[in-house]
Design an enzyme around this catalytic site. Structure first.
Site, PDB file in Angstrom:
ATOM      1  N   HIS A  72     -75.476  77.287  20.963  1.00  0.00           N
ATOM      2  CA  HIS A  72     -76.485  78.319  20.695  1.00  0.00           C
ATOM      3  C   HIS A  72     -75.964  79.665  21.175  1.00  0.00           C
ATOM      4  O   HIS A  72     -75.662  79.830  22.349  1.00  0.00           O
ATOM      5  CB  HIS A  72     -77.802  77.980  21.398  1.00  0.00           C
ATOM      6  CG  HIS A  72     -78.611  76.969  20.653  1.00  0.00           C
ATOM      7  ND1 HIS A  72     -79.966  76.831  20.827  1.00  0.00           N
ATOM      8  CD2 HIS A  72     -78.264  76.067  19.708  1.00  0.00           C
ATOM      9  CE1 HIS A  72     -80.415  75.868  20.034  1.00  0.00           C
ATOM     10  NE2 HIS A  72     -79.401  75.383  19.349  1.00  0.00           N
ATOM     11  N   TYR A 200     -88.825  81.057  23.725  1.00  0.00           N
ATOM     12  CA  TYR A 200     -89.612  81.162  24.963  1.00  0.00           C
ATOM     13  C   TYR A 200     -90.775  82.103  24.649  1.00  0.00           C
ATOM     14  O   TYR A 200     -90.539  83.258  24.292  1.00  0.00           O
ATOM     15  CB  TYR A 200     -88.765  81.768  26.085  1.00  0.00           C
ATOM     16  CG  TYR A 200     -87.688  80.851  26.635  1.00  0.00           C
ATOM     17  CD1 TYR A 200     -87.936  80.049  27.749  1.00  0.00           C
ATOM     18  CD2 TYR A 200     -86.411  80.811  26.071  1.00  0.00           C
ATOM     19  CE1 TYR A 200     -86.944  79.224  28.273  1.00  0.00           C
ATOM     20  CE2 TYR A 200     -85.413  79.986  26.591  1.00  0.00           C
ATOM     21  CZ  TYR A 200     -85.689  79.199  27.692  1.00  0.00           C
ATOM     22  OH  TYR A 200     -84.706  78.386  28.216  1.00  0.00           O
ATOM     23  N   PRO A 292     -88.022  75.103  35.572  1.00  0.00           N
ATOM     24  CA  PRO A 292     -87.136  74.867  34.424  1.00  0.00           C
ATOM     25  C   PRO A 292     -86.970  76.064  33.486  1.00  0.00           C
ATOM     26  O   PRO A 292     -86.131  76.018  32.573  1.00  0.00           O
ATOM     27  CB  PRO A 292     -87.801  73.700  33.687  1.00  0.00           C
ATOM     28  CG  PRO A 292     -89.196  73.644  34.192  1.00  0.00           C
ATOM     29  CD  PRO A 292     -89.206  74.238  35.547  1.00  0.00           C
ATOM     30  N   LYS A 296     -81.695  75.880  34.557  1.00  0.00           N
ATOM     31  CA  LYS A 296     -80.605  75.929  35.539  1.00  0.00           C
ATOM     32  C   LYS A 296     -80.410  74.661  36.379  1.00  0.00           C
ATOM     33  O   LYS A 296     -79.365  74.494  37.011  1.00  0.00           O
ATOM     34  CB  LYS A 296     -80.834  77.109  36.510  1.00  0.00           C
ATOM     35  CG  LYS A 296     -80.618  78.453  35.878  1.00  0.00           C
ATOM     36  CD  LYS A 296     -79.148  78.669  35.550  1.00  0.00           C
ATOM     37  CE  LYS A 296     -78.932  79.800  34.578  1.00  0.00           C
ATOM     38  NZ  LYS A 296     -78.227  79.449  33.373  1.00  0.00           N
ATOM     39  N   TYR A 384     -78.272  83.582  31.933  1.00  0.00           N
ATOM     40  CA  TYR A 384     -78.687  82.406  31.152  1.00  0.00           C
ATOM     41  C   TYR A 384     -77.475  81.557  30.774  1.00  0.00           C
ATOM     42  O   TYR A 384     -77.519  80.322  30.824  1.00  0.00           O
ATOM     43  CB  TYR A 384     -79.448  82.841  29.886  1.00  0.00           C
ATOM     44  CG  TYR A 384     -80.180  81.696  29.226  1.00  0.00           C
ATOM     45  CD1 TYR A 384     -81.494  81.385  29.580  1.00  0.00           C
ATOM     46  CD2 TYR A 384     -79.567  80.896  28.265  1.00  0.00           C
ATOM     47  CE1 TYR A 384     -82.166  80.317  29.002  1.00  0.00           C
ATOM     48  CE2 TYR A 384     -80.224  79.826  27.675  1.00  0.00           C
ATOM     49  CZ  TYR A 384     -81.526  79.544  28.053  1.00  0.00           C
ATOM     50  OH  TYR A 384     -82.184  78.484  27.486  1.00  0.00           O
TER      51      TYR A 384
END
Ligand code: RFL
Ligand code: PHB
Length: 389
Positions: A72, A200, A292, A296, A384
């Site tokens: 991704h 998200y 979450p 990580k 990220y």
């Protein structure tokens, strides 16, 4: 029984550490409280950083990961004002890898089996002894009998509820904690993912996340009050609520189906310091928990394993005892980086029960900066996709 490194816990941390040590010629024994099927039945993480992927390749268990995972190059953030994308490749030249923790664990078990590893399942009442001296040992019960393992080092890879952390005297450890006033209700379904990349969503009704495992398996989460139970949430109620929180363009075409797994996880940030007590070293969730939201937890477990593997290899193969002192400091620097990021992602994306109008405006300003400022996106993308090891 005697071994060089006794590993408590046969989750991803314990198995990966055992795999790396064995390939370096170091003996291990893994003690796991549950059955193998139980460990493989847990649905957890889905996103791997490059560092974790590389470590799995180095451990000789990257073949299926290489074939079946999905890269991704960005992710989407949805707000009341619409959806925007953070392009990881464009911002920092990195991607993440979508591959489930269940698959990682499966591959690690297969690799350990191929090496003839000693993994003892259903080991009960594990206790650690003489950790401060030069000759630690571990006791456990199995099939009604008590057993003893003498070893040089103990790796505490037994998760947040394990016994390793508790084996460090209370006055020798400091715990840092934040508990969030909500949980995530997660559903796994055999349906095509709602979008090509993760979404998200910050929504007035609460956070939502659309994720995936592969082209036919989807993973979704919604923020719920801690008082909610899984039984309260029928599949229909879950899909209805998820649809409300995702952008209409996605919700309208989203495939739904029966849930294969449904569970509620509370959200917490937690770190214990230091990670070493005599000959015991804490690794992964035994040492820290992140909410979450930043994806990580498993990735931090992998970087801990990397640092501890290097430490034990130097101590055992090169007689470099000074290396043992470095594990805690090296691992904690990276851990606090991921703590900050996971806390920040959680704080900008969820609705807090006591959120004031001021807090709400600040959250909107954070999201607007992320949408419009390249430097904010660079910081987000760098965190990220994974801080360096
Ligand atoms: P685990 O996986 O908890 O494994 C510990 C093992 O130790 C065993 N054990 C014992 N064995 C012997 N004696 C005892 N006394 C024992 N006590 C416990 C347990 O049975 C278990 O098998 O810890 P480990 O190996 O450190 O791995 C950590 C990861 O599992 C965890 O950080 C991640 O799952 C967190 N996480 C995520 N991480 C990511 O990197 N990306 C994600 O996308 C992501 N999503 C998630 C997540 C965790 C979630 N939940 C349910 C907490 C999503 C969710 C919903
Ligand atoms: C998941 O797919 O389970 C997942 C993905 C990203 C997260 C958390 C969980 O931040």
């Amino acid at each position: 029984m005697r071994t060089q490194v006794a590993i408590i816990g046969g989750g991803p941390s314990g198995l990966l550490l055992s795999q790396l040590l064995m390939r370096a010629g170091i003996e291990t024994v893994v003690l796991e409280r549950q059955t193998r099927d139980y460990v493989l039945g847990r649905i957890r993480a889905g996103v791997l950083e490059r560092g974790a992927v590389e470590l799995l390749h180095r451990a000789g268990c990257g073949d299926r990961l290489g074939d079946e995972s999905i890269a991704h190059e960005g992710c989407n953030l949805s707000t009341v004002n619409g959806m925007f994308r953070v392009d990881f490749q464009a911002r920092v030249g990195e991607s993440v890898t979508v591959y489930g923790q269940t698959e990682v664990t499966h591959d690690l078990y297969a690799a350990q089996d191929a090496l003839g590893a000693t993994i003892i399942h259903e080991a009960h009442n594990v206790a650690l002894h003489d950790l401060e001296g030069g000759a630690p040992w571990v006791s456990y019960e199995k099939d009604g009998q008590t057993h003893r393992i003498d070893c040089d080092f103990v790796a505490g890879c037994d998760g947040f509820h394990g016994i390793s952390r508790q084996s460090i005297p209370g006055d020798k450890r400091t715990e840092y904690e934040r508990v969030y006033p909500f949980g995530w209700l997660g559903v796994l379904s055999r349906t095509a993912p709602a979008a090509d990349e993760l979404i998200y969503a910050n929504h007035p009704r609460g956070f939502a996340l659309a994720s995936m495992r592969n082209p036919t398996l989807s993973r979704y989460y919604i923020q719920v009050p801690l008082s909610d139970t899984v039984e309260q949430w029928s599949d229909q109620a879950f899909w209805d609520e998820l649809r409300r929180r995702l952008p209409a363009s996605v919700a309208d075409s989203m495939q739904t189906g029966p849930s294969i797994e449904k569970s509620i996880a509370p959200l917490r940030s937690f770190v214990v310091e230091p990670l070493r007590w005599g000959r015991l070293f804490l690794v992964g969730d035994a040492a820290h928990i992140v909410p979450p939201t930043g994806a990580k937890g498993l990735n931090l477990a992998a970087s801990d394993v990397h640092y501890l593997f290097e430490t034990l290899r130097a101590a055992i193969l090169d007689a470099d005892a000074a290396a043992l002192d470095q594990y805690s400091t090296r691992a904690l620097t990276r851990i606090w980086g991921a703590m900050r990021f996971s806390w920040w992602m959680t704080s900008i994306l969820h609705r807090f029960p006591d959120q004031s109008d001021f807090d709400q405006k600040i959250q909107e300003a954070e999201l607007r900066q992320l949408e419009t400022m390249e430097s904010a996106q660079v910081t987000m993308a760098r965190n990220y996709t994974g801080l360096p090891y």
